[in-house]
Structure formats: structure tokens, C-alpha cells
Design a protein around this motif. Structure first.
Motif, PDB file in Angstrom:
ATOM      1  N   GLU A  49       5.238   8.461  -8.474  1.00 34.66           N
ATOM      2  CA  GLU A  49       6.287   7.448  -8.301  1.00 34.66           C
ATOM      3  C   GLU A  49       7.492   7.675  -9.215  1.00 34.66           C
ATOM      4  O   GLU A  49       8.599   7.263  -8.887  1.00 34.66           O
ATOM      5  CB  GLU A  49       5.690   6.045  -8.497  1.00 34.66           C
ATOM      6  CG  GLU A  49       5.366   5.651  -9.939  1.00 34.66           C
ATOM      7  CD  GLU A  49       4.047   6.204 -10.459  1.00 34.66           C
ATOM      8  OE1 GLU A  49       3.347   6.887  -9.699  1.00 34.66           O
ATOM      9  OE2 GLU A  49       3.732   5.964 -11.645  1.00 34.66           O
ATOM     10  N   ARG A  50       7.282   8.350 -10.333  1.00 35.51           N
ATOM     11  CA  ARG A  50       8.409   8.555 -11.253  1.00 35.51           C
ATOM     12  C   ARG A  50       9.285   9.730 -10.833  1.00 35.51           C
ATOM     13  O   ARG A  50      10.329   9.964 -11.410  1.00 35.51           O
ATOM     14  CB  ARG A  50       7.876   8.795 -12.671  1.00 35.51           C
ATOM     15  CG  ARG A  50       7.290   7.517 -13.258  1.00 35.51           C
ATOM     16  CD  ARG A  50       6.435   7.790 -14.456  1.00 35.51           C
ATOM     17  NE  ARG A  50       7.201   8.377 -15.544  1.00 35.51           N
ATOM     18  CZ  ARG A  50       6.828   8.326 -16.818  1.00 35.51           C
ATOM     19  NH1 ARG A  50       5.713   7.726 -17.151  1.00 35.51           N
ATOM     20  NH2 ARG A  50       7.565   8.895 -17.741  1.00 35.51           N
TER      21      ARG A  50
ATOM     22  N   ASN B 125      -5.332   2.900 -10.144  1.00 40.86           N
ATOM     23  CA  ASN B 125      -4.760   2.563 -11.451  1.00 40.86           C
ATOM     24  C   ASN B 125      -4.086   3.763 -12.098  1.00 40.86           C
ATOM     25  O   ASN B 125      -3.028   3.651 -12.704  1.00 40.86           O
ATOM     26  CB  ASN B 125      -5.854   2.064 -12.400  1.00 40.86           C
ATOM     27  CG  ASN B 125      -6.242   0.623 -12.139  1.00 40.86           C
ATOM     28  OD1 ASN B 125      -5.528  -0.112 -11.463  1.00 40.86           O
ATOM     29  ND2 ASN B 125      -7.385   0.210 -12.671  1.00 40.86           N
ATOM     30  N   THR B 126      -4.731   4.916 -11.981  1.00 41.27           N
ATOM     31  CA  THR B 126      -4.235   6.087 -12.703  1.00 41.27           C
ATOM     32  C   THR B 126      -3.370   6.995 -11.835  1.00 41.27           C
ATOM     33  O   THR B 126      -2.786   7.952 -12.339  1.00 41.27           O
ATOM     34  CB  THR B 126      -5.410   6.923 -13.251  1.00 41.27           C
ATOM     35  OG1 THR B 126      -6.250   7.298 -12.162  1.00 41.27           O
ATOM     36  CG2 THR B 126      -6.238   6.141 -14.255  1.00 41.27           C
TER      37      THR B 126
ATOM     38  N   SER C 142      -8.823   1.821 -17.097  1.00 42.76           N
ATOM     39  CA  SER C 142      -7.612   2.344 -16.460  1.00 42.76           C
ATOM     40  C   SER C 142      -6.577   1.263 -16.188  1.00 42.76           C
ATOM     41  O   SER C 142      -5.447   1.565 -15.841  1.00 42.76           O
ATOM     42  CB  SER C 142      -7.999   3.043 -15.163  1.00 42.76           C
ATOM     43  OG  SER C 142      -8.709   2.146 -14.333  1.00 42.76           O
ATOM     44  N   ALA C 143      -6.952  -0.011 -16.354  1.00 42.38           N
ATOM     45  CA  ALA C 143      -6.020  -1.092 -16.005  1.00 42.38           C
ATOM     46  C   ALA C 143      -4.738  -1.015 -16.831  1.00 42.38           C
ATOM     47  O   ALA C 143      -3.650  -1.321 -16.333  1.00 42.38           O
ATOM     48  CB  ALA C 143      -6.694  -2.441 -16.193  1.00 42.38           C
TER      49      ALA C 143
ATOM     50  N   GLN D 219      -3.243   1.621 -17.829  1.00 44.12           N
ATOM     51  CA  GLN D 219      -2.373   2.632 -17.201  1.00 44.12           C
ATOM     52  C   GLN D 219      -1.678   2.055 -15.980  1.00 44.12           C
ATOM     53  O   GLN D 219      -0.511   2.320 -15.727  1.00 44.12           O
ATOM     54  CB  GLN D 219      -3.203   3.832 -16.741  1.00 44.12           C
ATOM     55  CG  GLN D 219      -3.540   4.803 -17.837  1.00 44.12           C
ATOM     56  CD  GLN D 219      -4.294   5.987 -17.237  1.00 44.12           C
ATOM     57  OE1 GLN D 219      -3.751   6.773 -16.464  1.00 44.12           O
ATOM     58  NE2 GLN D 219      -5.560   6.111 -17.583  1.00 44.12           N
ATOM     59  N   ALA D 220      -2.441   1.264 -15.211  1.00 42.83           N
ATOM     60  CA  ALA D 220      -1.877   0.649 -14.006  1.00 42.83           C
ATOM     61  C   ALA D 220      -0.692  -0.236 -14.388  1.00 42.83           C
ATOM     62  O   ALA D 220       0.371  -0.182 -13.777  1.00 42.83           O
ATOM     63  CB  ALA D 220      -2.944  -0.166 -13.290  1.00 42.83           C
TER      64      ALA D 220
ATOM     65  N   ARG E  67       2.365   1.879 -15.534  1.00 41.77           N
ATOM     66  CA  ARG E  67       3.026   2.550 -14.411  1.00 41.77           C
ATOM     67  C   ARG E  67       3.828   1.551 -13.580  1.00 41.77           C
ATOM     68  O   ARG E  67       4.940   1.819 -13.160  1.00 41.77           O
ATOM     69  CB  ARG E  67       1.989   3.256 -13.535  1.00 41.77           C
ATOM     70  CG  ARG E  67       1.319   4.429 -14.228  1.00 41.77           C
ATOM     71  CD  ARG E  67       0.197   4.989 -13.375  1.00 41.77           C
ATOM     72  NE  ARG E  67       0.686   5.484 -12.103  1.00 41.77           N
ATOM     73  CZ  ARG E  67       0.075   5.312 -10.937  1.00 41.77           C
ATOM     74  NH1 ARG E  67      -1.066   4.648 -10.866  1.00 41.77           N
ATOM     75  NH2 ARG E  67       0.585   5.797  -9.837  1.00 41.77           N
ATOM     76  N   LEU E  68       3.239   0.373 -13.360  1.00 40.09           N
ATOM     77  CA  LEU E  68       3.936  -0.641 -12.577  1.00 40.09           C
ATOM     78  C   LEU E  68       5.199  -1.127 -13.274  1.00 40.09           C
ATOM     79  O   LEU E  68       6.238  -1.291 -12.644  1.00 40.09           O
ATOM     80  CB  LEU E  68       3.008  -1.834 -12.326  1.00 40.09           C
ATOM     81  CG  LEU E  68       2.077  -1.669 -11.133  1.00 40.09           C
ATOM     82  CD1 LEU E  68       1.062  -2.793 -11.105  1.00 40.09           C
ATOM     83  CD2 LEU E  68       2.865  -1.644  -9.823  1.00 40.09           C
TER      84      LEU E  68
ATOM     85  N   ILE F  15       7.119   0.449 -15.296  1.00 36.54           N
ATOM     86  CA  ILE F  15       8.194   1.443 -15.207  1.00 36.54           C
ATOM     87  C   ILE F  15       8.779   1.477 -13.800  1.00 36.54           C
ATOM     88  O   ILE F  15       9.989   1.376 -13.607  1.00 36.54           O
ATOM     89  CB  ILE F  15       7.671   2.840 -15.627  1.00 36.54           C
ATOM     90  CG1 ILE F  15       7.340   2.828 -17.110  1.00 36.54           C
ATOM     91  CG2 ILE F  15       8.714   3.916 -15.317  1.00 36.54           C
ATOM     92  CD1 ILE F  15       6.661   4.078 -17.620  1.00 36.54           C
ATOM     93  N   VAL F  16       7.916   1.567 -12.794  1.00 35.32           N
ATOM     94  CA  VAL F  16       8.435   1.725 -11.433  1.00 35.32           C
ATOM     95  C   VAL F  16       9.177   0.463 -10.985  1.00 35.32           C
ATOM     96  O   VAL F  16      10.231   0.528 -10.356  1.00 35.32           O
ATOM     97  CB  VAL F  16       7.321   2.183 -10.454  1.00 35.32           C
ATOM     98  CG1 VAL F  16       6.376   1.069 -10.086  1.00 35.32           C
ATOM     99  CG2 VAL F  16       7.924   2.782  -9.194  1.00 35.32           C
TER     100      VAL F  16
ATOM    101  N   GLU G 141      13.003  -0.182  -9.687  1.00 35.67           N
ATOM    102  CA  GLU G 141      13.249  -0.710  -8.341  1.00 35.67           C
ATOM    103  C   GLU G 141      14.083  -1.986  -8.376  1.00 35.67           C
ATOM    104  O   GLU G 141      14.884  -2.235  -7.489  1.00 35.67           O
ATOM    105  CB  GLU G 141      11.926  -0.960  -7.620  1.00 35.67           C
ATOM    106  CG  GLU G 141      11.325   0.345  -7.131  1.00 35.67           C
ATOM    107  CD  GLU G 141      10.034   0.146  -6.366  1.00 35.67           C
ATOM    108  OE1 GLU G 141       9.594  -0.999  -6.169  1.00 35.67           O
ATOM    109  OE2 GLU G 141       9.463   1.173  -5.952  1.00 35.67           O
TER     110      GLU G 141
ATOM    111  N   ASP H  85      12.712  12.284 -13.438  1.00 35.14           N
ATOM    112  CA  ASP H  85      11.517  11.738 -14.071  1.00 35.14           C
ATOM    113  C   ASP H  85      11.878  10.391 -14.668  1.00 35.14           C
ATOM    114  O   ASP H  85      12.605  10.308 -15.651  1.00 35.14           O
ATOM    115  CB  ASP H  85      10.986  12.707 -15.141  1.00 35.14           C
ATOM    116  CG  ASP H  85       9.615  12.263 -15.647  1.00 35.14           C
ATOM    117  OD1 ASP H  85       9.075  11.271 -15.101  1.00 35.14           O
ATOM    118  OD2 ASP H  85       9.107  12.890 -16.583  1.00 35.14           O
ATOM    119  N   ARG H  86      11.395   9.349 -14.001  1.00 33.85           N
ATOM    120  CA  ARG H  86      11.709   8.005 -14.479  1.00 33.85           C
ATOM    121  C   ARG H  86      10.782   7.660 -15.627  1.00 33.85           C
ATOM    122  O   ARG H  86       9.567   7.795 -15.494  1.00 33.85           O
ATOM    123  CB  ARG H  86      11.510   6.980 -13.360  1.00 33.85           C
ATOM    124  CG  ARG H  86      12.492   7.124 -12.236  1.00 33.85           C
ATOM    125  CD  ARG H  86      12.377   5.927 -11.295  1.00 33.85           C
ATOM    126  NE  ARG H  86      13.289   6.111 -10.182  1.00 33.85           N
ATOM    127  CZ  ARG H  86      12.963   6.749  -9.067  1.00 33.85           C
ATOM    128  NH1 ARG H  86      11.757   7.230  -8.925  1.00 33.85           N
ATOM    129  NH2 ARG H  86      13.838   6.871  -8.108  1.00 33.85           N
ATOM    130  N   GLY H  87      11.359   7.221 -16.726  1.00 35.73           N
ATOM    131  CA  GLY H  87      10.526   6.845 -17.868  1.00 35.73           C
ATOM    132  C   GLY H  87      10.763   5.406 -18.237  1.00 35.73           C
ATOM    133  O   GLY H  87      11.582   4.726 -17.622  1.00 35.73           O
ATOM    134  N   GLY H  88      10.034   4.935 -19.239  1.00 36.19           N
ATOM    135  CA  GLY H  88      10.186   3.564 -19.686  1.00 36.19           C
ATOM    136  C   GLY H  88      11.512   3.382 -20.403  1.00 36.19           C
ATOM    137  O   GLY H  88      12.331   2.536 -20.052  1.00 36.19           O
TER     138      GLY H  88
END
Lengths: 273, 99
Positions: free
Chosen positions: A53-54, A221-222, B17-18, B20-21, B24-25, B27-28, B32, B69-72
Motif C-alpha cells: 500500500e505504501r 495485519n502484516t 500482529s495487531a 503492525q495492522a 500500516r492503517l 500511514i495509509v 488517503e 514509498d509512503r512513510g509516517g
């Protein structure tokens, strides 16, 4: 010529995108040049499930409207080098996709890839119709649950009447049933449709059965397709399905409840990997 | 799985893993949400950049690679434009001058 495969279901939330990501990765891991296209314009999610997604710069709508070249919109997977992803647009509406535009994209991809997977949106509207229109084969993702089975039956009807193959009266789209989120314990208890029930009602060849598994949420999640988790039953079930798709004879696994082991297993080992 | 495996697998278990979820959310979605109020500028940016470069060098629009590369905190936009070698006449003239 590439084979075009649509991953479809009618109903939402049954695992189309999870399946598209896993299957495309599985084909690519076996050395097939594979591209997976997200047809869900406005609600793209394949990029998240694939973990790219990035890196989305351009999408299929940019390509169709001539704003970017196809090779600029394709995202090369960093884990498997024979795998590419073509994302959907997040901002445009579904009318941005046209039959001619999609045809051009598929023709151009056909020259470079062995398999083109089309991840269909839910429903039977424009995006879903375009996703299946050019298909040579269809993977119908179904949960053992009444509404999912009914919608799968509906989408099978659409495949037989609205695909390019049906319009041109050519050999029909080859159909494969993939049952996902199957829980052998509940099926045995009679709380869930049995595999045989689903097979009997839909009456198309069974490609695989993916058991309900915690690893699917972990994979999402990952951003790692679940097929890469070789420890997990879901990953192994997808891997088997890819093997069968390529002509291997593999017995179906994970259909029976795991028999209880000793006391410790019962206390601590009850969760599916 | 024996009871010994129980302790072993727990030790080796991956971190949940939550988190990481969520990361990622965040950032995206941050990217958006900006995009909703502003038109997607990337296609135009690319066209204009290629036009500027093309004013000086004859380039093949098919040999323009764009990576994002989209980052925070920071994103990187990488634009790679392959420039052709010197034209054939120039090479010949040089060869003649050297000879």
C-alpha cells in the motif's frame, strides 16, 4: 497467451481478496509469471493484503485513461520476483473502468504474464462484471453459509451468460469451487453446512477447502499473503489448491476435526495455527 | 504436539500482529485523507517533469520509472528517467576528430 482467472463470489467478505493474494503468490512461487489486478475501484484493498500500500503510484484507471503506462502502474512484489500487482483506483468512481480499457490492459499483460488474476469486487455491478468478462477460468469463493452459497450460484449464472466466452459461444469459463472459512468441528456437529452439501448444491469441481484459521487475520495485519505462512493450515490449504489448479493430484486435507490429543493438548493446543 | 512443545512454541511465538495492522492503517489513511481534498497530482507531475526533461534531451516516455514509498513522517518519490546515449552522428564526429 496468458490465462485470465477471475476470483469471484457475489457475496462480500467471504475471502476473495485473501484468495486472490494467496493464489497469485502461490502461482508466482511456482515460477509462473503472475499479475493480480484489483477491480474494486473506489474501495481498493488488495494493496493492503499484499503489503504494497505504501508503494502505489498509479492504478488501473490511470492506465486506462492514458495518464500512466502499464509498466509504471505495475508494482513488482519484493518477495517473489515473478509477481506483480495492478492496484485499483481509490478516488475515481466505478464508471472510470470501461470494457475497452480493461481489454487493452489485459491484452498488454497477456504478452508478459502466464496468469492474470482478477480480484472481483462483491456484487454483480459493473466492476464485478468487468472482472469476470474476460475470464478463461473462475475461482468461486464460497463460505459454508446459506447466503454465500446462494450468491455463488447467482454468480455462476452470470459467468455462464455475461462473460465474453458465453457471448461468443466459445467453450465455457472453467469453474472451480473454493470453500473458505470451513470449520470441520462445527460441520461435524451439524452447525455448519457440510462440504458435501455445498458441493452438491453448486455442482462444480472442488479446487480446495481452506479451514477457518487465525493465520488469515495475522496475514492481513502484516500484509503478507497467507500462503507464505507455511506453518498455517490455511497457507497449506491454499498451496494445495494452487497445486491442484496446475494439475497435481492432491488429496483434500483439513476436512475432519483434529482428534484430541492428551490433556495438555486439550488445555493449551486447541487453537488452529 | 507434546506438552514440551507447548513451552517451546510460546517462546518462539511472533509478536502480536495487531500493532503492525494499526501502524500500516495510520500511514495509509493519513495519505488517503489528504488525497480526498486534493486532486491526485502524480499523473500531472509526471507529465510536466517528463516535458521539462524532454526539452533538453530526447527521452523515451516508456523509460520513466516512478517509485513512491509512503512513510509516517516522510515519503520518498523516486523518478528515474533513462537518458539515451549520444546520437550516432556525434559519436562518428568524435571518432573522426580522434582519428
Amino acid at each position: 497467451m496468458a490465462q485470465v482467472i477471475v476470483v469471484t463470489s457475489g457475496k462480500g467478505g467471504v475471502g476473495k481478496t485473501t484468495t486472490s493474494a494467496a493464489f497469485a503468490t502461490g502461482l508466482a512461487l511456482r515460477g509462473k509469471k503472475t499479475v493480480v489486478i484489483d477491480f474494486d475501484v473506489g474501495l481498493r484493498n488488495l494493496d493492503l493484503i499484499m503489503g504494497v500500500e505504501r508503494r502505489v503510484v498509479f492504478d488501473i484507471v490511470n492506465v486506462i485513461q492514458g495518464e500512466a503506462r502499464l509498466n509504471q502502474a505495475l508494482i513488482r512484489d519484493k518477495r517473489v520476483d515473478t509477481l506483480s500487482i495492478l492496484p485499483a483506483s481509490q478516488t475515481r468512481d466505478k464508471d472510470a473502468l470501461t470494457k475497452e480499457g480493461v481489454q487493452k490492459v489485459i491484452e498488454e499483460l497477456s504478452a508478459d504474464f502466464d496468469y492474470i488474476l482478477c480480484d472481483s469486487p462483491a456484487g454483480i455491478e459493473k466492476g464485478a462484471l468487468l472482472a469476470l468478462y474476460f475470464a478463461d477460468q473462475a475461482i468461486v469463493v464460497t463460505n459454508p453459509e446459506v447466503s454465500s452459497v446462494r450468491d455463488s450460484d447467482r454468480i455462476l449464472g452470470v459467468l455462464q451468460s455475461k462473460s465474453k466466452r458465453s457471448e461468443e459461444k466459445r467453450e465455457k469459463v472453467k469453474e472451480h469451487l473454493l470453500v473458505t472459512r470451513f470449520d470441520p468441528v462445527r460441520a461435524e456437529r451439524g452447525e455448519m453446512l457440510k462440504l458435501e452439501d455445498v458441493r452438491e448444491i453448486l455442482a462444480i469441481p472442488l479446487l480446495g477447502v481452506v479451514p477457518e484459521s487465525e493465520s488469515v487475520l495475522r496475514a492481513s495485519n502484516t500484509g503478507t499473503p497467507v500462503i507464505m505462512d507455511r506453518e498455517s493450515v490455511a497457507g497449506q490449504a491454499y498451496s494445495d489448491a494452487v497445486g491442484r489448479f496446475l494439475g497435481e493430484e492432491l488429496p483434500h486435507r483439513f476436512l475432519e476435526p483434529e482428534r484430541k490429543g492428551g490433556l495438555f493438548k486439550r488445555l493449551f493446543g486447541g487453537r488452529a495455527a | 504436539m507434546s506438552w514440551l512443545d507447548f513451552f517451546r512454541t510460546r517462546k518462539q511465538a511472533d509478536p502480536p500482529s495487531a500493532s503492525q495492522a494499526k501502524e500500516r492503517l495510520q500511514i495509509v489513511l493519513a495519505h488517503e485523507r489528504i488525497g480526498r481534498t486534493r486532486e491526485d497530482f502524480l499523473p500531472r507531475l509526471q507529465q510536466e517533469l517528463v516535458a521539462v526533461v524532454a526539452r533538453y534531451v530526447a527521452i523515451d516516455p516508456g523509460k520513466v520509472n516512478i517509485n513512491l514509498d509512503r512513510g509516517g513522517d516522510m515519503s520518498t518519490l523516486e523518478i528515474e528517467i533513462e537518458l539515451p546515449g549520444p546520437p550516432q552522428e556525434v559519436k562518428l564526429q568524435r571518432a573522426a576528430a580522434a582519428g
